[in-house]
Design an enzyme around this catalytic site. Structure first.
Site, PDB file in Angstrom:
ATOM      1  CG  ASP A  54     -16.058  -9.146   7.022  1.00 21.29           C
ATOM      2  OD1 ASP A  54     -16.012  -9.929   6.049  1.00 21.29           O
ATOM      3  OD2 ASP A  54     -15.541  -9.406   8.117  1.00 21.29           O
ATOM      4  CG  ASN A  81      -9.229  -5.351  -4.502  1.00 24.80           C
ATOM      5  OD1 ASN A  81      -8.275  -5.768  -5.162  1.00 24.80           O
ATOM      6  ND2 ASN A  81      -9.085  -4.851  -3.270  1.00 24.80           N
ATOM      7  CB  SER A 132      -9.246 -13.698 -11.594  1.00 20.16           C
ATOM      8  OG  SER A 132      -8.717 -14.988 -11.656  1.00 20.16           O
ATOM      9  CE1 TYR A 146      -5.447 -15.568  -3.760  1.00 16.36           C
ATOM     10  CE2 TYR A 146      -3.859 -16.314  -5.397  1.00 16.36           C
ATOM     11  CZ  TYR A 146      -4.652 -15.315  -4.864  1.00 16.36           C
ATOM     12  OH  TYR A 146      -4.667 -14.066  -5.447  1.00 16.36           O
ATOM     13  CE  LYS A 150      -7.929 -14.319  -6.075  1.00 17.57           C
ATOM     14  NZ  LYS A 150      -8.738 -13.128  -5.863  1.00 17.57           N
TER      15      LYS A 150
HETATM   16  N1  LIG Z   1      -0.603  -8.972  -4.761  1.00 16.34           N
HETATM   17  C1  LIG Z   1      -0.589  -9.929  -5.671  1.00 16.34           C
HETATM   18  O1  LIG Z   1       0.493 -10.444  -6.055  1.00 16.34           O
HETATM   19  C2  LIG Z   1      -1.895 -10.386  -6.308  1.00 16.34           C
HETATM   20  C3  LIG Z   1      -1.826 -11.115  -7.511  1.00 16.34           C
HETATM   21  C4  LIG Z   1      -3.003 -11.568  -8.085  1.00 16.34           C
HETATM   22  C5  LIG Z   1      -4.226 -11.278  -7.496  1.00 16.34           C
HETATM   23  N2  LIG Z   1      -4.267 -10.567  -6.340  1.00 16.34           N
HETATM   24  C6  LIG Z   1      -5.588 -10.293  -5.750  1.00 16.34           C
HETATM   25  O2  LIG Z   1      -5.742  -8.907  -5.576  1.00 16.34           O
HETATM   26  C7  LIG Z   1      -6.698  -8.664  -4.531  1.00 16.34           C
HETATM   27  C8  LIG Z   1      -6.158  -7.605  -3.597  1.00 16.34           C
HETATM   28  O3  LIG Z   1      -4.973  -8.080  -2.992  1.00 16.34           O
HETATM   29  P1  LIG Z   1      -3.724  -7.128  -2.688  1.00 16.34           P
HETATM   30  O4  LIG Z   1      -2.557  -7.650  -3.407  1.00 16.34           O
HETATM   31  O5  LIG Z   1      -4.091  -5.717  -2.843  1.00 16.34           O
HETATM   32  O6  LIG Z   1      -3.454  -7.507  -1.128  1.00 16.34           O
HETATM   33  P2  LIG Z   1      -3.648  -6.641   0.209  1.00 16.34           P
HETATM   34  O7  LIG Z   1      -2.891  -5.368   0.096  1.00 16.34           O
HETATM   35  O8  LIG Z   1      -3.295  -7.564   1.306  1.00 16.34           O
HETATM   36  O9  LIG Z   1      -5.211  -6.305   0.226  1.00 16.34           O
HETATM   37  C9  LIG Z   1      -6.177  -7.263   0.509  1.00 16.34           C
HETATM   38  C10 LIG Z   1      -7.437  -6.541   0.858  1.00 16.34           C
HETATM   39  O10 LIG Z   1      -8.513  -7.485   1.044  1.00 16.34           O
HETATM   40  C11 LIG Z   1      -9.177  -7.115   2.241  1.00 16.34           C
HETATM   41  N3  LIG Z   1      -9.927  -8.218   2.850  1.00 16.34           N
HETATM   42  C12 LIG Z   1      -9.488  -9.399   3.283  1.00 16.34           C
HETATM   43  N4  LIG Z   1     -10.509 -10.105   3.814  1.00 16.34           N
HETATM   44  C13 LIG Z   1     -11.623  -9.315   3.735  1.00 16.34           C
HETATM   45  C14 LIG Z   1     -12.978  -9.451   4.110  1.00 16.34           C
HETATM   46  N5  LIG Z   1     -13.427 -10.542   4.730  1.00 16.34           N
HETATM   47  N6  LIG Z   1     -13.829  -8.427   3.839  1.00 16.34           N
HETATM   48  C15 LIG Z   1     -13.409  -7.293   3.239  1.00 16.34           C
HETATM   49  N7  LIG Z   1     -12.115  -7.105   2.884  1.00 16.34           N
HETATM   50  C16 LIG Z   1     -11.250  -8.100   3.132  1.00 16.34           C
HETATM   51  C17 LIG Z   1      -8.090  -6.586   3.148  1.00 16.34           C
HETATM   52  O11 LIG Z   1      -8.702  -5.847   4.188  1.00 16.34           O
HETATM   53  P3  LIG Z   1      -8.114  -5.705   5.674  1.00 16.34           P
HETATM   54  O12 LIG Z   1      -7.217  -4.492   5.619  1.00 16.34           O
HETATM   55  O13 LIG Z   1      -9.307  -5.485   6.524  1.00 16.34           O
HETATM   56  O14 LIG Z   1      -7.383  -6.964   6.004  1.00 16.34           O
HETATM   57  C18 LIG Z   1      -7.315  -5.745   2.159  1.00 16.34           C
HETATM   58  O15 LIG Z   1      -7.921  -4.492   1.978  1.00 16.34           O
HETATM   59  C19 LIG Z   1      -6.971 -10.016  -3.877  1.00 16.34           C
HETATM   60  O16 LIG Z   1      -8.202 -10.525  -4.363  1.00 16.34           O
HETATM   61  C20 LIG Z   1      -5.810 -10.887  -4.375  1.00 16.34           C
HETATM   62  O17 LIG Z   1      -6.174 -12.254  -4.430  1.00 16.34           O
HETATM   63  C21 LIG Z   1      -3.129 -10.110  -5.728  1.00 16.34           C
END
Ligand SMILES: NC(=O)c1ccc[n+]([C@@H]2O[C@H](COP(=O)([O-])OP(=O)(O)OC[C@H]3O[C@@H](n4cnc5c(N)ncnc54)[C@H](OP(=O)(O)O)[C@@H]3O)[C@@H](O)[C@H]2O)c1
Length: 270
Positions: A54, A81, A132, A146, A150
């Site tokens: 975590d 990530n 980011s 958010y 970032k």
């Molecule tokens: N999807 C988009 O449109 C988008 C766009 C730009 C940037 N991003 C960035 O991409 C990254 C990944 O997001 P995603 O889109 O893949 O979303 P996601 O599928 O919801 O994945 C988020 C991940 O972060 C983990 N997480 C949350 N809090 C945590 C903590 N305290 N310790 C360890 N892990 C934790 C979650 O784990 P759990 O399973 O335990 O909850 C999950 O594995 C993020 O940094 C997000 O800001 C996403």
């Protein structure tokens, strides 16, 4: 000998797709997540191991390098990530919601990076890739927490690149546009504070618009490919925009006055 990548938040979305892609390409993968006991699919992959981590827990961060070294002997790339979105009108947010957004999206990255810098210096090389977003360089209404997490991550990463280049440590950033993952589902924490009124129309337009756009967005495999490119291109290159329209929107942000850019952006959001 195979290289090793450590990934945070590998339980879903971008982290999970990246874990799979690197494993398929012969890398060792340290897939870290909060609940590895629930993971079924990834643990079947060759040269991939699950670890509990975590990013807000110091004891997890301080012990992770030695745990992974025992299995894979060394780590070459750290991929920060893990993240989530705390969204809604800032007026509705609590101090705890602000702190938690920064604990996960920024301080967790800083704390794990602090563990890795002496490790990589000692090794004589290494790479840190932070996640980011395109909104690390512009903003959207209701995304003030958010976006600010970032934006801070962008500043941190850019400054760190200056400091660590001399030690042969490459520092990079992935900047995804909208990607279809759990981010707009379970990873979006919308502030619930019904005593604050006046944002209903904005919430309806912006939050439903973002959800709709996300449905049409490409999957996390696109970002995984970009992380793989960043990890293997051998370049001292800081930013890797990725996903539909990411480079174009960041170019527009660079050349347009903020007021013009925001006017165009708002039209697209509603
Ligand atoms: N999807 C988009 O449109 C988008 C766009 C730009 C940037 N991003 C960035 O991409 C990254 C990944 O997001 P995603 O889109 O893949 O979303 P996601 O599928 O919801 O994945 C988020 C991940 O972060 C983990 N997480 C949350 N809090 C945590 C903590 N305290 N310790 C360890 N892990 C934790 C979650 O784990 P759990 O399973 O335990 O909850 C999950 O594995 C993020 O940094 C997000 O800001 C996403």
């Amino acid at each position: 000998m195979s290289k090793t990548i450590l990934i945070t938040g590998a339980s879903s979305g971008i982290g999970r797709a990246t874990a799979k892609l690197f494993a398929e390409n012969g890398w060792n993968v340290a897939a870290t997540m909060r609940s590895p006991e629930e993971e079924k699919e990834l643990k079947e992959l060759n040269n991939l191991k699950l670890y509990k981590l975590d990013v807000t827990k110091k004891e997890d961060l301080q012990s992770i390098i030695s745990k992974v070294e025992k299995d894979f002997s060394s780590i070459d790339v750290l991929f920060n990530n893990a993240g989530y979105g705390a969204v809604g009108a800032f007026e509705k947010s609590s101090e705890e919601e602000v702190l938690q957004q920064f604990r996960v999206n920024l301080f967790g990255v800083m704390d794990l990076t602090r563990e890795f810098i002496p490790y990589f210096r000692n090794k004589g090389e290494g790479m840190i890739i932070n996640t980011s977003s395109v909104v690390g360089r512009f903003t959207i209404p209701l995304y003030s927490l958010y976006c600010s997490s970032k934006w801070a991550l962008e500043g941190f990463t850019e400054a760190l690149e200056f400091e660590l280049r001399q030690f042969n440590i490459k520092v990079k950033m992935i900047e995804p546009a909208a990607i279809k993952t759990d981010f707009h589902g379970r990873s979006l924490k919308v502030f619930e504070n019904d005593s604050v009124k006046g944002y209903e129309k904005m919430e309806k337009n912006i939050l439903s618009g973002m959800k709709k756009r996300n449905e049409k967005a490409p999957g996390p495999e696109v970002v995984a490919e970009t992380v793989f490119k960043a990890a293997t291109d051998g370049k001292y290159k800081l930013r890797y925009p990725t996903g539909k329209g990411a480079s174009a929107v960041l170019f527009a942000r660079k050349i347009l006055p903020t007021s013009w850019f925001n006017k165009i952006l708002l039209k697209q959001q509603s």
